[in-house]
Design a protein around this motif. Structure first.
Motif, PDB file in Angstrom:
ATOM      1  N   GLY A   1      50.148  36.464  38.301  1.00 29.82           N
ATOM      2  CA  GLY A   1      49.214  36.301  38.913  1.00 29.82           C
ATOM      3  C   GLY A   1      49.168  35.532  39.995  1.00 29.82           C
TER       4      GLY A   1
ATOM      5  N   LEU B   1      42.911  40.849  31.905  1.00 30.02           N
ATOM      6  CA  LEU B   1      42.436  40.128  32.851  1.00 30.02           C
ATOM      7  C   LEU B   1      41.145  39.917  33.030  1.00 30.02           C
ATOM      8  CD1 LEU B   1      44.374  42.966  35.391  1.00 30.02           C
ATOM      9  CD2 LEU B   1      45.109  40.776  34.806  1.00 30.02           C
TER      10      LEU B   1
ATOM     11  N   VAL C   1      37.683  41.369  41.129  1.00 33.93           N
ATOM     12  CA  VAL C   1      38.482  40.450  40.097  1.00 33.93           C
ATOM     13  C   VAL C   1      38.188  39.146  40.492  1.00 33.93           C
ATOM     14  CG1 VAL C   1      41.223  40.216  39.811  1.00 33.93           C
ATOM     15  CG2 VAL C   1      40.301  42.027  40.287  1.00 33.93           C
TER      16      VAL C   1
ATOM     17  N   ILE D   1      45.422  35.860  40.121  1.00 32.55           N
ATOM     18  CA  ILE D   1      43.981  36.300  39.321  1.00 32.55           C
ATOM     19  C   ILE D   1      44.382  35.209  37.473  1.00 32.55           C
ATOM     20  CG2 ILE D   1      44.201  38.088  37.606  1.00 32.55           C
ATOM     21  CD1 ILE D   1      45.772  39.775  39.957  1.00 32.55           C
TER      22      ILE D   1
END
Length: 232
Positions: free
Chosen positions: A128, A74, A107, A148
């Motif tokens: 994501g 990530l 994030v 994401i």
């Protein structure tokens, strides 16, 4: 050996840290350059990255818990503003609507840090994508608020920092990867083997003691040699 023990102890301390990837260390002998015999050497320590084996998957059922499915990470924003990478998917949303990791790192999405507006329901897709149902909307109304960013650079192109985050060696953000997906309601545990780390700690301690004894013996031999030379 002291450096190796420090690395090993840090790994053991993070045996229960979500998504933690164990650090590796190496040391080797470096001969002293210059005239004369090559009889002197330095002990050179160096970090050799992290262990990229995956931890075990643990089901939590929490909607904001995600695990990276595949050889990837990530993308998050490090404290210095740079882009960094982690496999820790214990996410949360703060009072300002920022999507953060459990360690407090924002994030990243394709357009920067992800913000989540107030909502009644949220979903994180395997690609994501973050979708929410705005307050007051019908049950079948979902709005996409971000995606994401997930990356999958080569292992040799990554370096682990003291903050536990991975970065590219050249500092250039890695491109998004479509080969990496997410598992919802799941967390990845640390890849540290506690038993192996404990055995390693004992072994390193014994090696350290042995090295000290070798140095003491070398000192005594040097003193005896000096006495013999004085006698002659």
């Amino acid at each position: 050996l002291r450096h190796a023990q420090t690395v090993n102890s840090n790994n053991l301390a993070n045996a229960n840290t979500v998504g933690f990837q164990a650090d590796l260390a190496n040391f080797h002998a470096q001969l002293v350059d210059g005239p004369g015999y090559e009889s002197r050497a330095y002990a050179v320590t160096e970090g050799v990255g992290a262990r990229y084996e995956k931890g075990t998957m643990q089901s939590t059922g929490r909607s904001l818990d995600v695990a990276v499915n595949g050889d990837g990470w990530l993308a998050v924003q490090a404290p210095d503003g740079s882009e960094a990478y982690t496999r820790a998917g214990n996410l949360r949303i703060n009072i300002n609507g920022q999507l953060l990791t459990g360690a407090g790192h924002p994030v990243m999405g394709d357009a920067g840090p992800i913000g989540v507006p107030e909502h009644e329901k949220r979903e994180i897709g395997s690609d994501g994508t973050i979708s929410v149902r705005p307050i007051g909307q019908t049950p079948n109304t979902l709005a996409e608020v971000g995606r994401i960013k997930m990356v999958s650079p080569e292992h040799q192109d990554l370096v682990k920092g003291e903050d536990g985050l991975l970065r590219t060696r050249d500092g250039i953000p890695a491109p998004s990867s479509t080969e990496v997906t997410l598992l919802g309601g799941v967390l990845e545990s640390s890849n540290v083997n506690s038993v192996e780390a404990l055995v390693g700690m004992i072994g390193l301690a014994r090696q350290y003691e042995m090295s000290v004894k070798v140095m003491q013996t070398a000192k005594e031999m040097d003193e005896h040699t000096t006495q013999l030379m004085n006698m002659s």
